[in-house]
Design a protein around this motif. Structure first.
Motif, PDB file in Angstrom:
ATOM      1  N   VAL A 245      -4.963  55.259  45.367  1.00  0.00           N
ATOM      2  CA  VAL A 245      -5.813  55.067  44.188  1.00  0.00           C
ATOM      3  C   VAL A 245      -6.391  56.400  43.709  1.00  0.00           C
TER       4      VAL A 245
ATOM      5  N   ILE B 104      -6.059  58.098  40.023  1.00  0.00           N
ATOM      6  CA  ILE B 104      -7.218  58.492  39.218  1.00  0.00           C
ATOM      7  C   ILE B 104      -7.180  59.978  38.906  1.00  0.00           C
TER       8      ILE B 104
ATOM      9  N   ILE C 257      -6.086  60.222  35.141  1.00  0.00           N
ATOM     10  CA  ILE C 257      -7.323  60.198  34.353  1.00  0.00           C
ATOM     11  C   ILE C 257      -8.024  61.552  34.356  1.00  0.00           C
ATOM     12  N   LEU C 258      -8.316  62.067  35.538  1.00  0.00           N
ATOM     13  CA  LEU C 258      -9.181  63.243  35.620  1.00  0.00           C
ATOM     14  C   LEU C 258      -8.481  64.502  35.105  1.00  0.00           C
TER      15      LEU C 258
ATOM     16  N   LEU D 169      -7.769  64.550  31.306  1.00  0.00           N
ATOM     17  CA  LEU D 169      -9.018  64.673  30.548  1.00  0.00           C
ATOM     18  C   LEU D 169      -9.774  65.934  30.911  1.00  0.00           C
ATOM     19  N   LYS D 170      -9.191  66.731  31.808  1.00  0.00           N
ATOM     20  CA  LYS D 170      -9.826  67.975  32.293  1.00  0.00           C
ATOM     21  C   LYS D 170     -11.204  67.703  32.886  1.00  0.00           C
ATOM     22  N   LEU D 171     -11.246  66.628  33.691  1.00  0.00           N
ATOM     23  CA  LEU D 171     -12.528  66.268  34.305  1.00  0.00           C
ATOM     24  C   LEU D 171     -12.459  66.462  35.822  1.00  0.00           C
TER      25      LEU D 171
ATOM     26  N   TYR E 115     -13.932  68.200  37.817  1.00  0.00           N
ATOM     27  CA  TYR E 115     -15.210  68.303  38.522  1.00  0.00           C
ATOM     28  C   TYR E 115     -15.787  66.939  38.877  1.00  0.00           C
ATOM     29  N   LEU E 116     -15.201  65.858  38.350  1.00  0.00           N
ATOM     30  CA  LEU E 116     -15.668  64.519  38.700  1.00  0.00           C
ATOM     31  C   LEU E 116     -14.931  63.948  39.917  1.00  0.00           C
TER      32      LEU E 116
ATOM     33  N   VAL F 234     -17.205  62.509  42.828  1.00  0.00           N
ATOM     34  CA  VAL F 234     -17.891  61.258  42.498  1.00  0.00           C
ATOM     35  C   VAL F 234     -16.902  60.097  42.423  1.00  0.00           C
ATOM     36  N   SER F 235     -15.767  60.344  41.755  1.00  0.00           N
ATOM     37  CA  SER F 235     -14.848  59.220  41.583  1.00  0.00           C
ATOM     38  C   SER F 235     -14.178  58.843  42.898  1.00  0.00           C
TER      39      SER F 235
ATOM     40  N   LEU G 185     -16.508  56.681  44.718  1.00  0.00           N
ATOM     41  CA  LEU G 185     -16.479  55.347  44.098  1.00  0.00           C
ATOM     42  C   LEU G 185     -15.327  54.523  44.665  1.00  0.00           C
ATOM     43  N   VAL G 186     -14.155  55.151  44.732  1.00  0.00           N
ATOM     44  CA  VAL G 186     -12.969  54.466  45.260  1.00  0.00           C
ATOM     45  C   VAL G 186     -13.221  54.021  46.697  1.00  0.00           C
TER      46      VAL G 186
ATOM     47  N   SER H 235     -15.841  51.165  47.103  1.00  0.00           N
ATOM     48  CA  SER H 235     -15.333  49.851  46.693  1.00  0.00           C
ATOM     49  C   SER H 235     -14.358  49.305  47.730  1.00  0.00           C
TER      50      SER H 235
ATOM     51  N   GLN I 260     -16.094  47.983  50.785  1.00  0.00           N
ATOM     52  CA  GLN I 260     -16.669  46.670  50.493  1.00  0.00           C
ATOM     53  C   GLN I 260     -15.610  45.589  50.631  1.00  0.00           C
TER      54      GLN I 260
END
Lengths: 191, 268
Positions: A54, A58, A62-63, A66-68, A70-71, A74-75, A78-79, A82, A85
Protein backbone atom coordinates in the motif's frame (compact mmCIF):
# COMPACT_ATOMS: atom_id res chain seq x y z
CA UNK A 1 17.68 -13.38 -8.81
CA UNK A 2 17.47 -9.86 -7.55
CA UNK A 3 14.20 -10.73 -5.79
CA UNK A 4 15.70 -13.79 -4.10
CA UNK A 5 18.61 -11.68 -2.91
CA UNK A 6 16.26 -9.10 -1.39
CA UNK A 7 14.21 -11.85 0.24
CA UNK A 8 17.13 -13.72 1.80
CA UNK A 9 18.86 -10.52 2.83
CA UNK A 10 15.74 -9.31 4.62
CA UNK A 11 15.33 -12.55 6.52
CA UNK A 12 18.87 -13.45 7.50
CA UNK A 13 21.50 -10.87 6.73
CA UNK A 14 19.75 -7.64 7.50
CA UNK A 15 17.33 -9.12 9.97
CA UNK A 16 15.35 -6.15 11.34
CA UNK A 17 15.50 -7.24 14.94
CA UNK A 18 19.00 -8.61 15.14
CA UNK A 19 20.80 -6.31 12.72
CA UNK A 20 18.96 -3.00 12.92
CA UNK A 21 17.53 -3.51 16.44
CA UNK A 22 14.06 -2.51 15.31
CA UNK A 23 10.87 -3.85 16.84
CA UNK A 24 12.59 -4.80 20.09
CA UNK A 25 9.46 -4.05 22.11
CA UNK A 26 7.31 -6.99 20.92
CA UNK A 27 10.50 -9.03 20.42
CA UNK A 28 11.06 -8.98 24.18
CA UNK A 29 7.44 -8.61 25.23
CA UNK A 30 5.74 -11.46 23.41
CA UNK A 31 8.60 -13.97 23.32
CA UNK A 32 7.74 -15.87 26.48
CA UNK A 33 5.74 -18.56 24.71
CA UNK A 34 6.28 -20.04 21.26
CA UNK A 35 2.57 -20.06 20.42
CA UNK A 36 2.02 -16.38 20.94
CA UNK A 37 5.41 -15.61 19.38
CA UNK A 38 4.36 -17.35 16.17
CA UNK A 39 1.09 -15.44 16.12
CA UNK A 40 2.82 -12.14 16.79
CA UNK A 41 5.33 -12.87 14.05
CA UNK A 42 2.59 -13.68 11.58
CA UNK A 43 0.62 -10.57 12.52
CA UNK A 44 3.70 -8.42 11.98
CA UNK A 45 4.46 -10.22 8.69
CA UNK A 46 0.93 -9.56 7.49
CA UNK A 47 1.07 -5.90 8.43
CA UNK A 48 4.52 -5.55 6.84
CA UNK A 49 3.50 -7.16 3.56
CA UNK A 50 0.37 -5.09 3.14
CA UNK A 51 2.18 -1.95 4.31
CA UNK A 52 4.89 -2.50 1.72
CA UNK A 53 2.30 -2.84 -1.04
CA UNK A 54 0.00 0.00 0.00
CA UNK A 55 2.77 2.43 0.84
CA UNK A 56 4.40 1.78 -2.56
CA UNK A 57 1.10 2.53 -4.28
CA UNK A 58 0.63 5.73 -2.28
CA UNK A 59 4.20 6.77 -2.77
CA UNK A 60 4.42 6.19 -6.51
CA UNK A 61 0.90 7.00 -7.60
CA UNK A 62 0.01 9.86 -5.31
CA UNK A 63 2.92 11.44 -3.48
CA UNK A 64 5.60 11.46 -6.19
CA UNK A 65 3.33 12.66 -9.06
CA UNK A 66 2.01 15.43 -6.81
CA UNK A 67 5.54 16.20 -5.57
CA UNK A 68 4.43 15.64 -2.00
CA UNK A 69 7.37 13.45 -0.94
CA UNK A 70 7.57 15.25 2.36
CA UNK A 71 4.22 13.70 3.33
CA UNK A 72 5.72 10.20 3.19
CA UNK A 73 6.11 9.84 6.92
CA UNK A 74 2.59 10.95 7.77
CA UNK A 75 0.93 8.89 5.08
CA UNK A 76 2.94 5.76 5.93
CA UNK A 77 1.90 6.09 9.54
CA UNK A 78 -1.69 6.39 8.38
CA UNK A 79 -1.34 3.16 6.40
CA UNK A 80 0.26 1.29 9.27
CA UNK A 81 -2.25 2.49 11.87
CA UNK A 82 -5.22 1.49 9.73
CA UNK A 83 -3.75 -1.91 8.97
CA UNK A 84 -3.04 -2.63 12.61
CA UNK A 85 -6.62 -1.74 13.46
CA UNK A 86 -7.74 -4.20 10.82
CA UNK A 87 -5.50 -6.98 12.11
CA UNK A 88 -6.65 -6.29 15.65
CA UNK A 89 -10.31 -6.61 14.70
CA UNK A 90 -9.57 -9.74 12.74
CA UNK A 91 -7.69 -11.47 15.55
CA UNK A 92 -10.29 -10.47 18.09
CA UNK A 93 -12.94 -12.01 15.90
CA UNK A 94 -11.25 -15.32 15.14
CA UNK A 95 -9.34 -15.96 18.34
CA UNK A 96 -10.15 -14.14 21.59
CA UNK A 97 -7.53 -16.13 23.57
CA UNK A 98 -4.84 -15.03 21.12
CA UNK A 99 -6.14 -11.48 21.42
CA UNK A 100 -5.68 -11.71 25.19
CA UNK A 101 -2.23 -13.26 24.84
CA UNK A 102 -0.91 -10.57 22.50
CA UNK A 103 -2.39 -7.92 24.74
CA UNK A 104 -0.99 -4.44 24.46
CA UNK A 105 1.67 -5.50 21.92
CA UNK A 106 -0.93 -5.89 19.21
CA UNK A 107 -1.96 -2.22 19.03
CA UNK A 108 1.69 -1.40 19.63
CA UNK A 109 2.54 -2.78 16.19
CA UNK A 110 1.26 0.62 15.09
CA UNK A 111 4.24 2.27 16.66
CA UNK A 112 6.54 -0.57 15.76
CA UNK A 113 9.53 1.15 14.18
CA UNK A 114 10.34 -1.96 12.15
CA UNK A 115 7.28 -1.51 9.99
CA UNK A 116 7.81 2.18 9.52
CA UNK A 117 11.45 1.55 8.69
CA UNK A 118 10.32 -0.96 6.07
CA UNK A 119 8.09 1.55 4.34
CA UNK A 120 10.73 4.28 4.39
CA UNK A 121 13.51 1.91 3.31
CA UNK A 122 11.55 0.57 0.36
CA UNK A 123 11.04 4.13 -0.82
CA UNK A 124 14.67 5.18 -0.17
CA UNK A 125 16.05 2.19 -2.06
CA UNK A 126 13.66 2.88 -4.91
CA UNK A 127 12.27 -0.63 -4.99
CA UNK A 128 9.76 -1.62 -7.62
CA UNK A 129 6.32 -2.77 -6.47
CA UNK A 130 7.26 -6.46 -6.54
CA UNK A 131 10.55 -5.79 -4.80
CA UNK A 132 8.77 -3.82 -2.09
CA UNK A 133 6.35 -6.65 -1.42
CA UNK A 134 9.13 -9.25 -1.37
CA UNK A 135 11.08 -6.97 0.95
CA UNK A 136 8.01 -6.73 3.22
CA UNK A 137 7.41 -10.49 3.31
CA UNK A 138 11.09 -11.16 3.92
CA UNK A 139 11.37 -8.64 6.72
CA UNK A 140 8.22 -9.99 8.34
CA UNK A 141 9.51 -13.55 8.15
CA UNK A 142 12.84 -12.36 9.53
CA UNK A 143 11.03 -10.85 12.49
CA UNK A 144 9.00 -14.05 12.90
CA UNK A 145 12.15 -16.17 12.78
CA UNK A 146 13.87 -14.02 15.37
CA UNK A 147 10.93 -13.91 17.77
CA UNK A 148 10.30 -17.67 17.50
CA UNK A 149 13.96 -18.47 18.15
CA UNK A 150 13.88 -16.10 21.09
CA UNK A 151 10.70 -17.68 22.49
CA UNK A 152 12.16 -21.17 22.13
CA UNK A 153 15.28 -20.14 24.01
CA UNK A 154 13.30 -18.36 26.69
CA UNK A 155 11.05 -21.38 27.23
CA UNK A 156 14.20 -23.38 27.91
CA UNK A 157 15.54 -20.60 30.09
CA UNK A 158 12.56 -20.97 32.40
CA UNK A 159 13.95 -24.35 33.40
CA UNK A 160 17.54 -23.18 33.65
CA UNK A 161 19.33 -22.06 36.78
CA UNK A 162 19.70 -18.37 35.99
CA UNK A 163 21.54 -16.15 38.50
CA UNK A 164 19.06 -14.17 40.55
CA UNK A 165 20.18 -10.78 39.26
CA UNK A 166 19.78 -11.76 35.62
CA UNK A 167 16.32 -13.33 35.78
CA UNK A 168 13.71 -12.04 33.35
CA UNK A 169 14.68 -9.13 31.15
CA UNK A 170 18.38 -9.32 31.98
CA UNK A 171 18.99 -12.78 30.59
CA UNK A 172 16.60 -12.04 27.70
CA UNK A 173 18.72 -9.08 26.60
CA UNK A 174 21.92 -11.14 26.85
CA UNK A 175 20.33 -13.87 24.74
CA UNK A 176 19.23 -11.27 22.19
CA UNK A 177 22.78 -9.92 22.04
CA UNK A 178 24.28 -13.37 21.47
CA UNK A 179 21.66 -14.08 18.79
CA UNK A 180 22.58 -10.82 17.08
CA UNK A 181 26.25 -11.84 17.11
CA UNK A 182 25.32 -15.20 15.62
CA UNK A 183 23.35 -13.54 12.84
CA UNK A 184 26.39 -11.42 11.97
CA UNK A 185 27.80 -14.67 10.61
CA UNK A 186 25.38 -14.38 7.68
CA UNK A 187 26.76 -11.03 6.64
CA UNK A 188 29.12 -12.30 3.92
CA UNK A 189 26.56 -14.61 2.31
CA UNK A 190 25.35 -12.33 -0.47
CA UNK A 191 27.57 -9.68 -1.92
CA UNK B 1 -1.40 25.75 -4.07
CA UNK B 2 0.92 23.10 -2.75
CA UNK B 3 -0.59 23.46 0.70
CA UNK B 4 -3.99 22.82 -0.80
CA UNK B 5 -2.79 19.70 -2.59
CA UNK B 6 -1.19 18.30 0.53
CA UNK B 7 -4.31 18.93 2.59
CA UNK B 8 -6.53 17.35 -0.04
CA UNK B 9 -4.23 14.35 -0.41
CA UNK B 10 -3.99 13.65 3.28
CA UNK B 11 -7.71 14.24 3.76
CA UNK B 12 -8.56 11.88 0.94
CA UNK B 13 -6.17 9.21 2.21
CA UNK B 14 -7.52 9.53 5.73
CA UNK B 15 -11.07 9.30 4.47
CA UNK B 16 -10.24 6.29 2.34
CA UNK B 17 -8.66 4.35 5.20
CA UNK B 18 -11.33 5.24 7.70
CA UNK B 19 -13.96 4.15 5.19
CA UNK B 20 -12.13 0.84 4.82
CA UNK B 21 -12.01 0.44 8.58
CA UNK B 22 -15.71 1.17 8.92
CA UNK B 23 -16.53 -1.57 6.45
CA UNK B 24 -14.13 -3.97 8.15
CA UNK B 25 -15.66 -3.12 11.51
CA UNK B 26 -19.12 -3.93 10.22
CA UNK B 27 -17.93 -7.32 9.00
CA UNK B 28 -15.60 -8.23 11.81
CA UNK B 29 -17.33 -6.76 14.80
CA UNK B 30 -17.40 -9.13 17.71
CA UNK B 31 -20.97 -9.35 18.86
CA UNK B 32 -20.27 -9.30 22.52
CA UNK B 33 -23.05 -8.46 24.86
CA UNK B 34 -22.06 -5.15 26.49
CA UNK B 35 -23.67 -6.44 29.65
CA UNK B 36 -20.80 -8.92 30.06
CA UNK B 37 -18.36 -6.07 30.42
CA UNK B 38 -20.60 -4.29 32.91
CA UNK B 39 -21.18 -7.36 35.04
CA UNK B 40 -17.47 -8.17 34.99
CA UNK B 41 -16.74 -4.73 36.34
CA UNK B 42 -19.15 -5.16 39.22
CA UNK B 43 -17.62 -8.48 40.27
CA UNK B 44 -14.87 -8.50 42.90
CA UNK B 45 -12.17 -9.43 40.33
CA UNK B 46 -10.68 -11.90 42.75
CA UNK B 47 -10.73 -14.56 39.99
CA UNK B 48 -10.96 -17.12 42.78
CA UNK B 49 -13.10 -19.58 40.83
CA UNK B 50 -15.32 -20.28 43.83
CA UNK B 51 -18.38 -19.80 41.63
CA UNK B 52 -17.33 -22.79 39.54
CA UNK B 53 -16.32 -20.73 36.51
CA UNK B 54 -12.83 -19.86 35.32
CA UNK B 55 -12.60 -16.41 36.83
CA UNK B 56 -14.85 -13.40 37.12
CA UNK B 57 -15.17 -12.79 33.41
CA UNK B 58 -16.29 -16.32 32.68
CA UNK B 59 -18.83 -15.98 35.47
CA UNK B 60 -20.05 -12.70 33.98
CA UNK B 61 -20.55 -14.40 30.61
CA UNK B 62 -22.46 -17.22 32.28
CA UNK B 63 -24.71 -14.82 34.18
CA UNK B 64 -25.53 -12.83 31.08
CA UNK B 65 -26.31 -16.03 29.19
CA UNK B 66 -28.58 -17.04 32.04
CA UNK B 67 -26.59 -20.14 32.94
CA UNK B 68 -26.31 -19.05 36.54
CA UNK B 69 -27.92 -16.53 38.83
CA UNK B 70 -26.47 -13.20 39.99
CA UNK B 71 -26.05 -14.57 43.49
CA UNK B 72 -23.71 -17.28 42.19
CA UNK B 73 -20.65 -15.30 43.19
CA UNK B 74 -19.81 -16.38 46.73
CA UNK B 75 -17.34 -13.56 47.25
CA UNK B 76 -19.52 -10.65 46.21
CA UNK B 77 -21.72 -9.31 48.95
CA UNK B 78 -25.40 -8.48 48.76
CA UNK B 79 -24.59 -5.20 47.06
CA UNK B 80 -22.80 -6.93 44.19
CA UNK B 81 -25.72 -9.26 43.65
CA UNK B 82 -28.10 -6.33 43.59
CA UNK B 83 -25.99 -4.40 41.08
CA UNK B 84 -25.69 -7.40 38.77
CA UNK B 85 -29.41 -8.00 38.95
CA UNK B 86 -30.01 -4.35 38.06
CA UNK B 87 -27.57 -4.51 35.15
CA UNK B 88 -29.33 -7.51 33.75
CA UNK B 89 -32.67 -5.79 34.11
CA UNK B 90 -34.10 -8.37 36.46
CA UNK B 91 -34.99 -7.27 39.91
CA UNK B 92 -33.35 -9.44 42.52
CA UNK B 93 -36.76 -10.83 43.36
CA UNK B 94 -37.36 -12.18 39.87
CA UNK B 95 -34.35 -14.36 40.11
CA UNK B 96 -35.36 -17.59 41.78
CA UNK B 97 -34.17 -16.62 45.19
CA UNK B 98 -32.95 -19.41 47.34
CA UNK B 99 -32.29 -19.31 51.03
CA UNK B 100 -30.60 -21.63 53.44
CA UNK B 101 -32.97 -23.56 55.71
CA UNK B 102 -32.06 -25.46 58.82
CA UNK B 103 -33.40 -28.99 58.97
CA UNK B 104 -33.64 -29.20 62.72
CA UNK B 105 -35.92 -27.91 65.45
CA UNK B 106 -33.92 -29.17 68.36
CA UNK B 107 -33.95 -26.08 70.53
CA UNK B 108 -32.33 -26.00 73.95
CA UNK B 109 -35.69 -26.85 75.38
CA UNK B 110 -36.68 -29.58 72.93
CA UNK B 111 -33.44 -31.50 72.55
CA UNK B 112 -32.00 -33.01 75.68
CA UNK B 113 -28.37 -32.57 76.61
CA UNK B 114 -26.08 -35.55 76.90
CA UNK B 115 -23.99 -33.89 79.55
CA UNK B 116 -22.21 -30.65 80.12
CA UNK B 117 -19.87 -29.76 77.25
CA UNK B 118 -16.94 -27.60 78.30
CA UNK B 119 -14.72 -28.02 75.24
CA UNK B 120 -13.94 -25.61 72.42
CA UNK B 121 -17.21 -23.94 71.65
CA UNK B 122 -17.51 -24.61 67.97
CA UNK B 123 -19.82 -27.08 66.29
CA UNK B 124 -16.85 -28.70 64.56
CA UNK B 125 -15.14 -29.49 67.86
CA UNK B 126 -18.31 -30.62 69.59
CA UNK B 127 -19.20 -32.86 66.68
CA UNK B 128 -15.87 -34.70 66.96
CA UNK B 129 -16.78 -36.08 70.35
CA UNK B 130 -20.34 -36.83 69.38
CA UNK B 131 -21.89 -33.53 70.36
CA UNK B 132 -23.46 -32.18 73.51
CA UNK B 133 -26.94 -33.37 72.64
CA UNK B 134 -28.38 -36.79 72.98
CA UNK B 135 -29.52 -36.54 69.40
CA UNK B 136 -26.57 -37.32 67.17
CA UNK B 137 -28.14 -35.74 64.10
CA UNK B 138 -29.34 -32.38 65.33
CA UNK B 139 -28.08 -28.86 65.74
CA UNK B 140 -25.14 -28.37 68.12
CA UNK B 141 -26.04 -24.74 68.92
CA UNK B 142 -22.49 -23.34 68.73
CA UNK B 143 -23.18 -21.26 65.65
CA UNK B 144 -20.44 -22.23 63.19
CA UNK B 145 -22.94 -21.32 60.50
CA UNK B 146 -23.58 -17.85 61.92
CA UNK B 147 -19.83 -17.15 62.16
CA UNK B 148 -19.11 -18.39 58.68
CA UNK B 149 -21.93 -16.49 56.98
CA UNK B 150 -20.27 -13.75 54.90
CA UNK B 151 -23.48 -11.73 54.77
CA UNK B 152 -24.43 -11.70 58.44
CA UNK B 153 -27.62 -13.43 57.47
CA UNK B 154 -27.59 -15.96 60.28
CA UNK B 155 -27.88 -15.30 63.97
CA UNK B 156 -28.38 -17.63 66.90
CA UNK B 157 -31.76 -17.36 68.54
CA UNK B 158 -32.31 -17.56 72.26
CA UNK B 159 -33.67 -21.06 71.79
CA UNK B 160 -30.27 -22.01 70.46
CA UNK B 161 -31.04 -22.49 66.78
CA UNK B 162 -29.59 -20.44 63.92
CA UNK B 163 -32.10 -18.13 62.30
CA UNK B 164 -31.66 -17.26 58.62
CA UNK B 165 -32.62 -13.73 57.67
CA UNK B 166 -34.19 -14.23 54.28
CA UNK B 167 -33.47 -10.75 52.99
CA UNK B 168 -29.76 -11.04 53.65
CA UNK B 169 -29.26 -14.66 52.62
CA UNK B 170 -27.75 -15.03 49.15
CA UNK B 171 -27.69 -18.82 49.16
CA UNK B 172 -23.93 -18.83 48.86
CA UNK B 173 -23.83 -22.20 50.55
CA UNK B 174 -21.13 -21.43 53.10
CA UNK B 175 -23.34 -22.54 55.97
CA UNK B 176 -24.17 -25.75 54.14
CA UNK B 177 -20.46 -26.53 54.14
CA UNK B 178 -19.84 -25.23 57.64
CA UNK B 179 -22.42 -27.34 59.45
CA UNK B 180 -20.70 -30.56 60.52
CA UNK B 181 -24.07 -32.27 60.63
CA UNK B 182 -25.24 -31.08 57.22
CA UNK B 183 -28.40 -29.54 58.56
CA UNK B 184 -28.54 -26.70 56.07
CA UNK B 185 -29.95 -26.99 52.62
CA UNK B 186 -30.71 -24.35 50.00
CA UNK B 187 -34.37 -24.06 49.13
CA UNK B 188 -36.34 -21.64 46.98
CA UNK B 189 -37.65 -18.99 49.29
CA UNK B 190 -41.23 -19.88 48.40
CA UNK B 191 -40.81 -23.52 49.30
CA UNK B 192 -43.87 -24.49 51.30
CA UNK B 193 -42.99 -27.51 53.35
CA UNK B 194 -39.75 -28.68 54.86
CA UNK B 195 -38.84 -31.59 57.10
CA UNK B 196 -37.27 -30.08 60.20
CA UNK B 197 -35.41 -33.15 61.29
CA UNK B 198 -32.53 -35.31 60.16
CA UNK B 199 -32.70 -37.99 62.81
CA UNK B 200 -32.54 -41.54 61.53
CA UNK B 201 -33.11 -43.04 64.94
CA UNK B 202 -36.16 -45.22 65.43
CA UNK B 203 -39.26 -43.41 66.61
CA UNK B 204 -39.09 -44.28 70.33
CA UNK B 205 -35.42 -43.32 70.51
CA UNK B 206 -35.75 -40.01 68.75
CA UNK B 207 -38.86 -39.13 70.73
CA UNK B 208 -36.88 -39.62 73.91
CA UNK B 209 -33.99 -37.33 72.92
CA UNK B 210 -35.91 -34.50 71.27
CA UNK B 211 -39.46 -33.27 71.43
CA UNK B 212 -39.40 -32.07 67.85
CA UNK B 213 -37.84 -35.13 66.23
CA UNK B 214 -39.42 -37.04 63.39
CA UNK B 215 -40.73 -40.27 64.84
CA UNK B 216 -41.60 -41.76 61.47
CA UNK B 217 -45.24 -42.16 62.35
CA UNK B 218 -46.24 -41.78 58.73
CA UNK B 219 -49.06 -39.24 59.10
CA UNK B 220 -47.47 -36.92 56.56
CA UNK B 221 -46.67 -39.62 54.05
CA UNK B 222 -50.23 -40.94 54.22
CA UNK B 223 -51.57 -37.44 53.69
CA UNK B 224 -49.41 -36.84 50.68
CA UNK B 225 -48.00 -40.17 49.47
CA UNK B 226 -46.92 -38.86 46.06
CA UNK B 227 -44.37 -36.49 47.56
CA UNK B 228 -43.47 -37.71 51.04
CA UNK B 229 -42.03 -41.06 52.00
CA UNK B 230 -40.68 -42.50 55.23
CA UNK B 231 -37.16 -43.77 54.81
CA UNK B 232 -34.72 -44.83 57.51
CA UNK B 233 -37.17 -43.67 60.17
CA UNK B 234 -37.34 -40.22 58.68
CA UNK B 235 -39.87 -38.38 56.59
CA UNK B 236 -38.36 -37.36 53.28
CA UNK B 237 -39.90 -35.07 50.71
CA UNK B 238 -39.02 -36.65 47.39
CA UNK B 239 -40.50 -33.99 45.16
CA UNK B 240 -41.30 -30.56 46.51
CA UNK B 241 -43.29 -29.64 43.42
CA UNK B 242 -45.78 -32.44 43.86
CA UNK B 243 -47.04 -31.26 47.21
CA UNK B 244 -50.63 -30.18 46.83
CA UNK B 245 -51.18 -26.95 48.78
CA UNK B 246 -54.55 -28.26 49.91
CA UNK B 247 -52.89 -31.15 51.66
CA UNK B 248 -50.54 -28.98 53.68
CA UNK B 249 -52.89 -28.76 56.71
CA UNK B 250 -53.08 -32.56 56.72
CA UNK B 251 -49.32 -32.84 56.59
CA UNK B 252 -48.99 -30.31 59.36
CA UNK B 253 -50.85 -32.56 61.73
CA UNK B 254 -47.39 -33.90 62.57
CA UNK B 255 -47.45 -34.74 66.28
CA UNK B 256 -43.89 -33.52 66.80
CA UNK B 257 -43.91 -30.49 64.52
CA UNK B 258 -41.02 -31.91 62.55
CA UNK B 259 -42.55 -31.24 59.14
CA UNK B 260 -44.47 -28.27 57.93
CA UNK B 261 -44.28 -24.66 56.98
CA UNK B 262 -41.87 -22.22 58.51
CA UNK B 263 -43.16 -20.69 61.67
CA UNK B 264 -42.87 -17.07 62.62
CA UNK B 265 -40.03 -17.78 65.00
CA UNK B 266 -38.04 -19.58 62.28
CA UNK B 267 -37.93 -16.50 60.13
CA UNK B 268 -35.62 -13.63 60.58
Amino acid sequence: MELVAIFVTAILINNFVLRYFLGICPFLGVSKKIDSAISMGLAVTFVMTITAAVSWVINHWILIPLKLDYLQIVSFILVIASLVQLVEMFIRKISPPLYEALGIYLPLITTNCAIFFLALMASLRDYSFLESVIFGVGSGLGFTLAIILMAAIREQLDLADVPEALKGAGIALIVAGIMALAFLGFSGMIK
Amino acid sequence: MEVLWSVITMGALGFLFSFGLVIAYRKLRVHEDPKIEKVAEILPQANCGACGYAGCRAFAEAVVKGETTPNGCPVGDADVVKQIAETLGVSAAEVVKKVARLHCRGTHEAAKNRGVYIGISTCGAAHLIGGNKQCSYGCLHFGDCARTCPFDAIYMSEEGLPIVIEDKCTACGKCVEACPRNLFELHPVSQGIIVFCRSKDRGPVSRKVCKNACIACGICSRACPEAIVIENNLAIITDYKKIDPEKIPEVEKCPTDSIGRLKKEDEG
